[in-house]
Design an enzyme around this catalytic site. Structure first.
Site, PDB file in Angstrom:
ATOM      1  N   LYS A 169       0.842  -1.191   0.000  1.00 16.22           N
ATOM      2  CA  LYS A 169       0.000   0.000   0.000  1.00 16.22           C
ATOM      3  C   LYS A 169       0.877   1.240   0.000  1.00 16.22           C
ATOM      4  O   LYS A 169       2.014   1.199   0.470  1.00 16.22           O
ATOM      5  CB  LYS A 169      -0.861   0.026   1.272  1.00 16.22           C
ATOM      6  CG  LYS A 169      -2.007  -0.960   1.281  1.00 16.22           C
ATOM      7  CD  LYS A 169      -2.847  -0.793   2.541  1.00 16.22           C
ATOM      8  CE  LYS A 169      -3.982  -1.796   2.573  1.00 16.22           C
ATOM      9  NZ  LYS A 169      -4.969  -1.588   1.501  1.00 16.22           N
ATOM     10  N   ARG A 196     -10.200 -11.627   1.976  1.00 15.12           N
ATOM     11  CA  ARG A 196     -10.984 -12.740   1.418  1.00 15.12           C
ATOM     12  C   ARG A 196     -10.218 -14.049   1.503  1.00 15.12           C
ATOM     13  O   ARG A 196     -10.810 -15.116   1.643  1.00 15.12           O
ATOM     14  CB  ARG A 196     -11.384 -12.385  -0.026  1.00 15.12           C
ATOM     15  CG  ARG A 196     -10.220 -12.156  -0.964  1.00 15.12           C
ATOM     16  CD  ARG A 196     -10.615 -11.373  -2.212  1.00 15.12           C
ATOM     17  NE  ARG A 196     -10.749  -9.929  -1.963  1.00 15.12           N
ATOM     18  CZ  ARG A 196     -11.042  -9.024  -2.898  1.00 15.12           C
ATOM     19  NH1 ARG A 196     -11.267  -9.417  -4.154  1.00 15.12           N
ATOM     20  NH2 ARG A 196     -11.130  -7.756  -2.604  1.00 15.12           N
TER      21      ARG A 196
END
Ligand code: BES
Ligand code: MN
Ligand code: ZN
Length: 497
Positions: free
Chosen positions: A273, A347
């Site tokens: 990020k 996920r």
């Protein structure tokens, strides 16, 4: 701060808070008090613009002829307008207002009845709101000066026949305990709260009557949770799965399963990020935080239900052993996953936990919570969390519970047209689509691939609601504890006998 529900007495010192309805008319209790105070209260009502308006406060400083520090008139609003969350907001505003006035003690007097609420019901929800508002996370503020600290030490809510109000408040207080646990774990910094230390802390739930089991990496490997382990492998801190069981109903009753994403820090991994704002990713365990808070609430109020909370705890870091974009991992379900972005890690954690929940527990339903996508902030902002579900009934129950406690959810679609976007050419599924469109839905589609046919399932994307910069009544800024009240209400209204 101590909140006590006491028998009705007119206090002789401290602050007196008198709850009054709108319309300028005083109830019989307030009229009695008004008489002993030479009409000071009715005079204040006359001077108060919008007297008794819901949630508003009006001061009568140092009333002569008494030792009271002040009297505060607190507005209950219109009789027909009264509701649980309104009373909670009033309790919260009171705590806030009393601290601003630097008061140490206050006694609240309630009318015997307002609209469809009796004083016991009003007292319980007012106390609940006051308690929720009083939360602080000060653990690391070692130089906090006294003038920055709250002054209010005790709030006494006085009414005739306090027993039933106490029982009601005890139940709500158990929920507040859950909310506070959520706020605590979400607030902890990532150097303090990481998978092992988090798991350790969750053993506390044993004292509440939960059965708690911690799975370490050896156990996770044995189960085949290579998707979850793939995320954990880039960190010096090993991953954990923690299972919390609450048994409040007959053994034969299939449990409700609550599953949470517990990424204690999300750097993105090798798909790193950007630096600015990365500290926010310490809240990436917010879904797990709600699950553990819910388990505490259910256990402490002895909910007549069987429930299991399962949280997947990992730190998503980019070390030399980190997984790469391009890796293919095999999940516990047997499906292989092509990792194309290591930052779509939530996920990958949840899918193995969903499989475990179904194989081990054959649950009556599953609800998972996760700070899963930035896209849900774009779609809904903070007023609603994203709801995705394969079941209209469960969806409806969640929507109604959300309205009731003002933790709202908005259902977004699932469909084959989105599902196709995560077909992989080299594995069974890939963890991101080719573009950013409908990012929250695509993430939910990924999770749905791990939900067995016939299992009612809902996914709540709470990326926008787990944390707030702005304080609201009952929700101080910071970790909100969002979802504990919602899920407690879901259980209470639909799954308890
Ligand atoms: N934890 C983030 C989602 C998130 C973003 C939560 C902002 C709170 C605030 C999640 O793991 C993530 O990085 N998601 C990616 C998915 C993308 C790579 C498909 C995202 O939302 O950008
Ligand atoms: Mn991520
Ligand atoms: Zn994440």
């Amino acid at each position: 701060m101590e909140i006590t529900i006491t028998p009705a007495v007119t206090p002789q010192s401290g602050t007196l808070v008198l709850c009054v309805g709108d319309g300028g008319r005083l109830g019989p209790e307030a009229r009695d008090l008004d008489r002993t105070l030479d009409g000071r209260i009715s005079a204040a009502m006359a001077a108060w613009d919008k007297a008794g308006a819901k949630g508003k406060l009006f001061d009568i400083p140092a009333p002569s002829g008494t030792e009271l520090k002040r009297i505060i008139l607190a507005g209950l609003g219109a009789a027909g307008d009264i509701n649980d969350t309104g009373m909670e907001a009033l309790g919260a505003n009171l705590v806030d207002g009393l601290n601003k006035r630097r008061d140490g003690q206050a006694t609240v007097l309630l009318p015997e009845r307002r609209g469809r609420f009796d004083s016991a019901h009003m007292a319980a929800h007012l106390a609940f709101g006051a308690r929720l508002q009083s939360y602080r996370f000060d653990r690391y503020r070692t130089r906090l000066s006294d003038d920055k600290k709250p002054t209010l030490q005790s709030l006494d809510i006085a009414l005739k026949g306090p027993a039933s109000a106490r029982r009601h408040f005890d139940r709500l207080s158990a929920i507040a305990d859950g909310v506070f646990l959520t706020r605590d774990v979400v607030s902890e910094p990532p150097n303090v709260l990481y998978p092992e230390s988090y798991a350790e802390r969750l053993l506390d739930l044993r004292k509440d009557g939960c059965k708690v089991q911690v799975l370490d990496e050896t156990a996770l490997r044995k189960l085949g949770m290579h998707s979850l382990l793939g995320v954990a492998q880039g960190s010096a801190r090993p991953g954990r799965v923690v299972i919390m069981e609450w048994h409040g109903a007959a053994k034969t009753q299939a449990p409700l399963a609550f599953i949470g994403k517990g990424v204690t820090f999300d750097t993105g991994g090798i798909s790193l990020k950007p630096g600015p704002g990365m500290d926010m990713m310490k809240w990436d365990m917010g879904g797990s935080g709600t699950v553990v808070g819910l388990m505490r609430a259910l256990a402490r109020r002895k909910a007549k239900v069987n429930a299991v909370g399962i949280v997947g705890l990992v730190e998503n870091m980019p070390d030399g052993n980190a997984q790469r974009p391009g890796d293919i991992v095999s999940s516990m379900s047997g499906q292989t996953i092509e990792i194309l972005n290591t930052d779509a890690e939530g996920r990958l954690v949840l899918c193995d936990v969903l499989t475990y929940a179904q194989q081990k527990y054959k649950p009556a339903l599953m609800v998972d919570l996760a700070t899963l996508t930035g896209a849900i902030l774009v779609a809904l902002g903070a007023p609603y969390a994203g709801l995705f579900s394969n079941d209209d009934r469960l969806s409806g129950q969640l929507s109604r519970a959300g309205e009731a406690v003002e933790e709202r959810v908005w259902r977004l679609p699932l469909s084959d047209a989105y599902d196709r976007e995560i077909d992989s050419k080299v594995a069974d599924v890939k963890n991101i689509a080719a573009n950013r469109n409908a990012g929250s839905i695509v993430a939910a589609q990924f999770l749905q691939r791990f939900v067995d046919k016939g299992v009612p399932w809902a996914h709540l994307d709470i990326a926008a609601v787990a944390w707030s910069d702005k304080a609201r009544p009952t929700v101080p800024s910071g970790a909100t504890g969002w979802g504990v009240r919602l899920l407690d209400r879901l259980v209470a209204d639909n799954y308890e006998k």
